[in-house]
Design a protein around this motif. Structure first.
Motif, short mmCIF file in Angstrom:
data_model
loop_
_atom_site.label_atom_id
_atom_site.label_comp_id
_atom_site.label_asym_id
_atom_site.label_seq_id
_atom_site.Cartn_x
_atom_site.Cartn_y
_atom_site.Cartn_z
N ASP A 19 0.84 -1.20 0.00
CA ASP A 19 0.00 0.00 0.00
C ASP A 19 0.87 1.25 0.00
OD1 ASP A 19 -2.71 1.25 0.31
OD2 ASP A 19 -1.81 1.96 2.18
N PHE A 20 1.90 1.25 0.84
CA PHE A 20 2.89 2.34 0.91
C PHE A 20 3.53 2.56 -0.46
CE2 PHE A 20 7.58 2.88 1.51
CZ PHE A 20 7.62 4.12 2.13
N GLU A 22 2.51 1.53 -3.50
CA GLU A 22 1.56 1.94 -4.54
C GLU A 22 1.17 3.42 -4.41
OE1 GLU A 22 0.64 0.53 -7.35
OE2 GLU A 22 1.96 -1.13 -6.81
N GLU A 23 1.01 3.88 -3.16
CA GLU A 23 0.69 5.30 -2.97
C GLU A 23 1.80 6.17 -3.56
OE1 GLU A 23 0.59 8.56 0.56
OE2 GLU A 23 -0.52 6.71 0.98
N TRP A 24 3.05 5.78 -3.30
CA TRP A 24 4.17 6.58 -3.78
C TRP A 24 4.25 6.52 -5.31
CZ3 TRP A 24 8.36 7.16 0.31
CH2 TRP A 24 9.05 8.36 0.12
N THR A 26 1.84 5.99 -7.43
CA THR A 26 0.70 6.74 -7.98
C THR A 26 0.93 8.24 -7.92
OG1 THR A 26 -0.78 4.95 -7.36
CG2 THR A 26 -1.80 7.09 -7.77
N SER A 27 1.67 8.69 -6.90
CA SER A 27 1.92 10.13 -6.74
C SER A 27 2.77 10.70 -7.87
CB SER A 27 2.61 10.41 -5.40
OG SER A 27 3.99 10.08 -5.47
N ARG A 77 0.62 0.64 10.00
CA ARG A 77 0.69 1.35 8.72
C ARG A 77 2.15 1.72 8.46
NH1 ARG A 77 -2.27 4.40 4.98
NH2 ARG A 77 -1.52 6.50 4.55
N ARG A 104 5.80 8.54 3.14
CA ARG A 104 4.76 8.43 2.10
C ARG A 104 4.01 9.75 1.98
NH1 ARG A 104 1.05 3.60 3.83
NH2 ARG A 104 0.02 4.07 1.88
N ALA A 106 0.96 10.89 1.78
CA ALA A 106 -0.20 11.22 2.62
C ALA A 106 0.15 11.48 4.08
CB ALA A 106 -1.25 10.10 2.54
N GLU A 107 1.36 11.14 4.49
CA GLU A 107 1.74 11.26 5.90
C GLU A 107 2.77 12.35 6.17
OE1 GLU A 107 0.07 9.87 8.19
OE2 GLU A 107 -1.04 8.44 6.98
#
Length: 173
Positions: A19-20, A22-24, A26-27, A77, A104, A106-107
């Motif tokens: 998840d970590f 994929e978020e990066w 996608t950014s 997380r 990441r 979002a954090e």
């Protein structure tokens, strides 16, 4: 900021790490530290690579041993990652340093980077590294503030071949 701790990469955190990652991805941002950009589709292979990276005998010429840790919250997380180089070669001395870290997207702006660097400095003590080089691009004001909050003392900057200026800081354990 939620309570956090450093963990060695492990299969236990596979879903949270993916998840970590994929978020990066996608950014569209540059992924830091570089080990996070390693494709985790073969998760066990990636874990083996990270483990072997700690051992000089397993590395290619011009590579230095390094230890990778994930910054994980109490709710498991994965919010960040750090790669600690045990020594420096010429390239790392100029523009890589001992510690590469990232949070990441979002954090960010929650204090995690400052905490991650502080915890990484404790790991450098365990590794016997007394004087630690930490760097950031001149344009990365947030990272510069994080380094300064952790005792970074400015040194001469390094200009890469493409004109990018890397600010260099030393921290003494």
């Amino acid at each position: 900021m939620e309570t956090v701790f450093l963990v060695k990469p492990s299969i236990e955190y596979q879903a949270e790490y993916l998840d970590f990652y994929e978020e990066w991805k996608t950014s569209g941002e540059l992924i830091v530290p570089w080990v996070v950009s390693k494709d985790p589709s073969d998760f066990e292979g990636m874990l083996q690579f990270l483990l072997e990276s700690e051992n000089q005998e397993a590395l290619s010429e011009n590579w230095v041993p390094s230890s990778t840790f994930w910054l994980v919250t109490a709710s498991k997380r994965v919010v960040g990652a750090v790669n600690i180089r045990h020594s420096l070669n010429e390239k790392l001395f100029n523009c890589g340093g001992h510690i590469g870290y990232g949070i990441r997207p979002a954090e960010r702006r929650k204090g995690y980077a400052t905490k991650l660097l502080s915890m990484a400095l404790e790991k450098t003590k365990e590794l016997g590294i007394g004087k630690i080089l930490v760097v950031c691009d001149e344009s990365n004001i947030a990272s510069e503030k994080t380094i300064l909050k952790n005792g970074g003392m400015p040194d001469t900057s390094f200009t890469e071949g493409n004109g990018n200026v890397v600010k260099r800081f030393w921290i003494t354990n």
